[in-house]
Design a protein around this motif. Structure first.
Motif, PDB file in Angstrom:
ATOM      1  N   UNK A 142      40.909 -32.749  75.723  1.00  0.00           N
ATOM      2  CA  UNK A 142      40.826 -34.120  76.224  1.00  0.00           C
ATOM      3  C   UNK A 142      40.340 -34.154  77.673  1.00  0.00           C
ATOM      4  N   UNK A 143      40.427 -33.015  78.383  1.00  0.00           N
ATOM      5  CA  UNK A 143      39.956 -32.999  79.766  1.00  0.00           C
ATOM      6  C   UNK A 143      38.435 -32.856  79.840  1.00  0.00           C
ATOM      7  N   UNK A 144      37.832 -32.120  78.888  1.00  0.00           N
ATOM      8  CA  UNK A 144      36.387 -31.927  79.023  1.00  0.00           C
ATOM      9  C   UNK A 144      35.590 -32.679  77.967  1.00  0.00           C
ATOM     10  N   UNK A 145      36.262 -33.535  77.194  1.00  0.00           N
ATOM     11  CA  UNK A 145      35.504 -34.178  76.133  1.00  0.00           C
ATOM     12  C   UNK A 145      34.496 -35.202  76.644  1.00  0.00           C
ATOM     13  N   UNK A 146      34.741 -35.789  77.812  1.00  0.00           N
ATOM     14  CA  UNK A 146      33.754 -36.737  78.322  1.00  0.00           C
ATOM     15  C   UNK A 146      32.482 -36.015  78.792  1.00  0.00           C
ATOM     16  N   UNK A 147      32.586 -34.940  79.614  1.00  0.00           N
ATOM     17  CA  UNK A 147      31.362 -34.190  79.934  1.00  0.00           C
ATOM     18  C   UNK A 147      30.625 -33.708  78.687  1.00  0.00           C
ATOM     19  N   UNK A 148      31.394 -33.251  77.695  1.00  0.00           N
ATOM     20  CA  UNK A 148      30.778 -32.772  76.464  1.00  0.00           C
ATOM     21  C   UNK A 148      30.064 -33.910  75.743  1.00  0.00           C
ATOM     22  N   UNK A 149      30.711 -35.055  75.728  1.00  0.00           N
ATOM     23  CA  UNK A 149      30.103 -36.213  75.072  1.00  0.00           C
ATOM     24  C   UNK A 149      28.807 -36.618  75.772  1.00  0.00           C
ATOM     25  N   UNK A 150      28.850 -36.602  77.107  1.00  0.00           N
ATOM     26  CA  UNK A 150      27.644 -36.991  77.843  1.00  0.00           C
ATOM     27  C   UNK A 150      26.498 -36.047  77.537  1.00  0.00           C
ATOM     28  N   UNK A 151      26.834 -34.760  77.403  1.00  0.00           N
ATOM     29  CA  UNK A 151      25.791 -33.786  77.139  1.00  0.00           C
ATOM     30  C   UNK A 151      25.172 -34.018  75.759  1.00  0.00           C
ATOM     31  N   UNK A 152      26.023 -34.095  74.735  1.00  0.00           N
ATOM     32  CA  UNK A 152      25.499 -34.301  73.384  1.00  0.00           C
ATOM     33  C   UNK A 152      24.778 -35.633  73.269  1.00  0.00           C
TER      34      UNK A 152
END
Lengths: 297, 319, 453
Positions: A142-152
């Protein structure tokens, strides 16, 4: 410690209490007590599951009541009909099956392949690389899911089938698990094969893979279950209704103000059945005492 | 997938063991082998690693930067240096959740490991009905967590719950379970153990299956009793699997979230608030992704320290 | 050098990730497309997307879209389904990557404040100006410090007291008259406690009141009725105004006037069946529950009984200076993506304007949903619905109130709320005394370092 007693005895079938042709009364009593103990534990284990099934047949307002109700006052079989007709269960099921199968295949395939590299080939930087794999498991998603989402999302992959497949298929879990199982296969086996002139891929396919049936089954069961039950991944990535998974579909189906818990339970029961099938197939791989001795040739 | 590196000569086939040899030829040869091993190793790892690197490692590394910034998920993170870390040191709620997580893990890890291992050993035997019992043991893991929490809340009910009815036979004043700061965490641990035992049982079962049967036969011939066979055959052969299970169990325990979310939502007060839930709250309730990343890094650091100790211990034992 | 090869991809990934996390979202301008007061040409076709939730069960989005499309055949609106519970997580992800739909609902004022910092919402000041002087609608809650509006309300729920008229009549207790303080509420509950069993209600499962487990049920009333501005208590770190409200809440559960908090919380007791199946005679709740109750009485999930709305009880210690009862409730608004341009922006603005106005409000009132525009004709539509409460007090309650935000809005709000949530469970489970728990909350909030900002 009676447990260890059972283990070791289990390897020599003639000594197992319940397989012995002649039985002393004490042992019979012991067996009866043992089995009844296990049955009691089983009941305890299955109780929430049982409640889940009966709740799926209750009216919505009956589910959360004090004191708890084990059986519905009237049986609402129409909950099942309702969910099939009102919700798009068949689409959700097909999508979830697709995701779970593809992710499981990718995870098992790439995971066991990489695990072979980590376990059986000695190269520089191997331990460091492997530690990096494990390290990523220690970070809460849940801490890195936003950066990951932005990347994908910047690659145009959000709200596509790819997003869920990519998200789940390359986790460190499969690599770690398979590597550890390969570690327990004696080094001499692969060494001997190398001396026989087999390529690394040949060793992987002909020697290691045939020995790893049970661990692949375990990995497949767990990956399948986790992908099947994942809610947050599809929640963040999927917006199109034709891509919904079961968990996401059910959660979006229920209403905000009159939360339909009977429907949640109905959906939960339906969504568990495929996992059970996979589990039963997978656990057929757990056959006692596969002999590595035969392979030593 | 093409065939990888066909070794032709017999000396090449000796793989990594040859660097002990001295002499120029051996050094050159060792270098060649080491280069080839590196290539082969990377080739095997590549299909997984490429995906892993972009999808997981990349964002995780980004997190290390975000932990030093102020970021609301919108726009660019603003670098704030050690601001988040100073705040962390004074944040009593963080420390409460830190110790709660620690408490949970210290009890949950051994408890789950012992029960799961015992169960795996038992269900690896020729016990009649083992398929049935294995399936039963896996059920808690696939039962809807909402249903599980509901039934357990009923079981734990201080007045009418069967658990306290039973306890009242022995003590006059049984605990208030989910309504008390002292007993909520034990209740959560019991449910978590109930739920996860079947999961780890499957992993351990798979490990048990790789133990060659003849090891037991040899031990039997040496006159080892059941307990000795367990300690001297089962446990050493299981070391790689045990390492895996202990590390995943440790990380899983430190990251526990969904169960407390459904059962107690961290309460009463902060008595069952765990680190992962704190991260979740700070990130999504407070839109403070910078500080959430900082807390995540602490969680990460704790997991890594424990993992590295196990890694080191495991490597030492394996040599 | 081999090592180097192995780590090269790592370094690349690191750089890439940092770069990517930086770019992507939030690059839209504040969206000051001031040219667009002109409406969309009737002959130009436009198609826009909109976020909604629980589409199969919650008819509000479809009602709005159908009603609007009928009047504007050239505009087509596609509703995308989001989650009712986790809507803000999805929207956060959307806005952070710049992929939000053209029109999206804003569930709470606090989230409105958060999103307003994202530059993901278009400036709607031009439409808002049209409603500013209108007595039938309150748009002021969406006015930012710079005077701009980024959303307009389409629903304006407020908290009221639902009560079961049949239970009051059978027990012979006098019904709420619209002037109650919380002390009158307690008195009525105590009388009901005594008389309900005599009237044939099961003493073990039927309670005079139902206080739901949410922190707002105690805290938001206390804040709204404290007689002070949030900057003088909430944002100042002074939470003593909560004390008397918690004392009363504890008294209710100790006297068994309501299900105790711990039981309700661990058993996940739902408020709809508590009131709907006559397990409680009174329940403070948002007006959205009216639609649910009407529906459930129709389909048999709730019993058939006569019910009414009364203003929520007022603070007995601080006299309410305004003539209207003070309650709380957040409007639900509609915002437009700052990425939406041209004809689509015009179409989207037309839609948002329609939803906030009489047209949208009538459509919503017709499905028992409390709309944003309270004109006489909208009120008539709302109370004409079959199964709705019919009396004068209910109508006045629904229409006239002084509504404060559920949470005072500001940068520190979420953090304060978060800490006070733990305080709520500490106090209500009676694991901490009220005074020390509030002191601890104040000190924890100070430690978070958000108050000065």
């Amino acid at each position: 410690m009676s447990m260890s007693q059972v283990t070791s005895e289990s390897k020599i079938p003639e000594q197992i209490a319940w397989n012995k042709p002649k039985r002393s009364p004490a042992k019979i009593v012991g067996t009866v007590i043992g089995y009844s103990g296990m049955l009691v534990v089983s009941v305890f284990t299955l109780l929430p599951f049982f409640w889940m099934i009966t709740s799926s047949l209750k009216s919505n307002n009956e589910i959360y009541s004090i004191p708890i109700k084990w059986f519905p006052s009237t049986w609402h079989w129409e909950n099942y009909i309702h969910i099939w007709t009102q919700a798009d269960m068949s689409t959700w099921l097909l999508n979830t099956i697709f995701f779970s199968v593809v992710v499981t295949l990718l995870q098992v395939f790439t995971g066991s392949f990489a695990a072979y590299g980590f376990s059986k080939i000695r190269f520089r930087g191997r331990n460091a690389l492997f530690l990096i794999y494990i390290a990523t498991m220690a970070v809460p998603w849940q801490a890195y899911m936003i950066p990951q989402f932005k990347m994908l999302s910047s690659l145009g992959l959000s709200d596509t089938r790819w997003s869920i497949v990519l998200l789940q298929a390359f986790g460190a879990f499969g690599v770690f698990m398979m590597k550890q199982f390969y570690d327990s296969i004696p080094e001499e086996l692969s060494e001997a094969a190398r001396l026989d002139g087999l390529s690394e891929f040949g060793i992987y396919r002909r020697i290691i893979l045939p020995l790893s049936g049970s661990s692949i089954a375990a990995l497949a069961i767990i990956t399948f279950t986790n992908t099947w039950n994942d809610y947050m991944g599809p929640l963040i990535y999927l917006r199109s209704q034709n891509l919904y998974t079961i968990q996401l579909g059910l959660k979006l189906f229920i209403s905000q103000y009159s939360a339909d818990f009977a429907m949640i339970m109905t959906g939960s029961v339906l969504s568990v059945l495929p996992i059970l099938v996979v589990f039963l197939i997978g656990q057929n791989q757990f056959i006692e005492g596969i002999a590595t001795s035969g392979m030593k040739g | 997938m093409g065939e990888v590196a066909e070794p032709k000569t017999s000396s090449n086939a000796r793989n990594g063991n040859s660097h002990r040899k001295s002499g120029d030829g051996a050094v050159v040869e060792a270098k060649a082998i080491s280069r080839r091993n590196l290539r082969n190793g990377l080739l095997f790892i590549a299909p997984n690693f490429l995906g892993f690197m972009f999808l997981i490692l990349g964002p995780v590394i980004a997190l290390f930067y975000i932990a030093f910034t102020r970021w609301s998920a919108f726009g660019d993170p603003k670098f704030t240096g050690t601001h988040n870390w100073v705040r962390l040191a004074h944040d009593k709620i963080f420390w409460a959740s830190f110790w709660n997580t620690f408490y949970y893990s210290v009890v949950h890890i051994p408890l789950t490991l012992i029960i799961a291992f015992a169960l795996a050993v038992l269900l690896n035997s020729k016990l009649k009905g083992r398929t049935f019992f294995r399936t039963v043991a896996f059920f808690p893991y696939i039962t809807s967590i909402v249903a599980a929490a509901q039934v357990w809340s009923m079981l734990f009910d201080p007045k009418s719950g069967p658990i306290n009815m039973f306890l009242r036979l022995f003590i006059s004043n049984p605990p208030n379970w989910l309504g008390s700061t002292a007993w909520a965490m034990p209740a959560v641990i019991i449910v978590a153990t109930w739920r996860e035992v079947g999961y780890y049982m499957i992993l351990l079962l798979a490990g048990l299956q790789t133990i060659p049967g003849e090891l037991y036969e040899a031990a039997q011939l040496d006159g080892a009793n059941g307990w000795q066979r367990f300690w001297h055959v089962t446990v050493p052969s299981m070391r790689p699997t045990l390492f895996f299970v202990i590390v995943t169990l440790t990380i899983g325990s430190f990251k526990i979230l969904d169960l407390t979310l459904v059962m107690t939502d961290g309460g009463p007060g902060t008595s069952t608030l765990v680190l992962a839930q704190y991260v979740y709250r700070v990130a999504f309730d407070r839109s403070d992704f910078g500080y959430a990343s900082t807390v995540s890094l602490v969680l990460f650091a704790v997991c890594m320290v424990v993992t590295l100790i196990q890694f080191w211990y495991n490597n030492r034992k394996a040599d | 050098m081999k090592l180097h090869q192995a780590y090269k991809p790592l370094a690349t990934a690191a750089v890439l990730a940092v770069l990517l996390s930086g770019c992507g979202g939030g690059s839209g301008s504040g969206g000051s497309q001031s040219s667009s007061n002109e409406t969309l040409d009737k002959n130009v076709k436009a198609s826009i997307s909109m976020a909604g939730w629980s589409l199969d069960m919650t008819p509000e989005f479809k009602t709005l879209v159908d009603g609007f499309e009928k009047e504007h055949p050239n505009i087509k609106i596609n509703i995308k389904q989001y989650s009712a519970d986790d809507y803000d997580k999805q929207l956060t992800a959307d806005i952070s990557s710049g992929s939000q739909p053209d029109v999206f609902p804003i569930k709470s004022l606090q989230k409105y404040y958060v999103y307003s910092q994202s530059k993901g919402m278009a400036d709607l000041s031009d439409i808002a100006k049209g409603y500013e002087g209108d007595k039938n609608i309150d748009v002021s809650q969406y006015k930012m410090d710079d005077g701009k509006y980024y959303a307009l309300p389409y629903r304006a729920d407020a908290w009221v007291l639902f009560y079961n008229k049949d239970m009051f009549k059978k027990a012979g207790v006098s019904e709420p008259d619209g002037t109650w303080t919380w002390d009158d509420y307690t008195k009525a509950a105590e009388q009901l406690k005594q008389k309900l069993p005599e009237a044939g209600y099961d003493a073990n499962s039927v309670y005079p009141i139902y206080q739901h487990t949410w922190q707002s049920v105690v805290q938001a009333f206390a804040q709204a009725q404290s007689g002070k501005e949030p900057k003088d208590n909430f944002f100042k770190g002074d939470y003593s105004y909560l004390k008397s409200y918690y004392k009363r809440a504890l008294k209710w559960q100790d006297e068994k006037l309501t299900i105790d908090w711990n039981t309700a919380s661990t058993n996940k007791v739902q408020y709809q069946p508590q009131f709907g199946t006559e397990k409680a005679a009174m329940m403070p709740m948002g007006t959205w529950y009216a639609a649910v109750l009407v529906e459930q009485q129709k389909n048999g999930q709730a019993n058939k009984f006569e019910w009414g709305l009364a203003p929520v009880p007022q603070n007995p210690e601080v006299r309410n200076k305004s003539s209207k009862p003070i309650t709380f409730g957040d409007p639900t608004g509609l915002a437009i993506s700052s990425k939406t341009k041209g004809d689509q922006l015009k179409a989207a603005k037309e839609f948002v304007k329609w939803c906030a106005g009489e047209g949208g409000s009538k459509a919503l009132a017709n499905i028992s949903t409390t709309p944003a525009y309270f004109s006489k004709s909208v009120t008539d539509v709302f109370f004409k619905v079959d199964g709705m409460a019919k009396d004068q007090l209910s109508e006045k309650t629904w229409r006239v109130h002084d509504t404060r935000p559920e949470n005072p809005v500001g940068a520190a709000t979420d953090t304060i709320q978060n800490v006070l949530k733990d305080t709520h469970s500490s106090i209500m489970t009676e694991t901490k005394k009220v005074g020390p728990a509030l002191d601890e909350a104040a000190s924890n909030i100070k430690d978070q370092g958000v108050l000065d900002e």
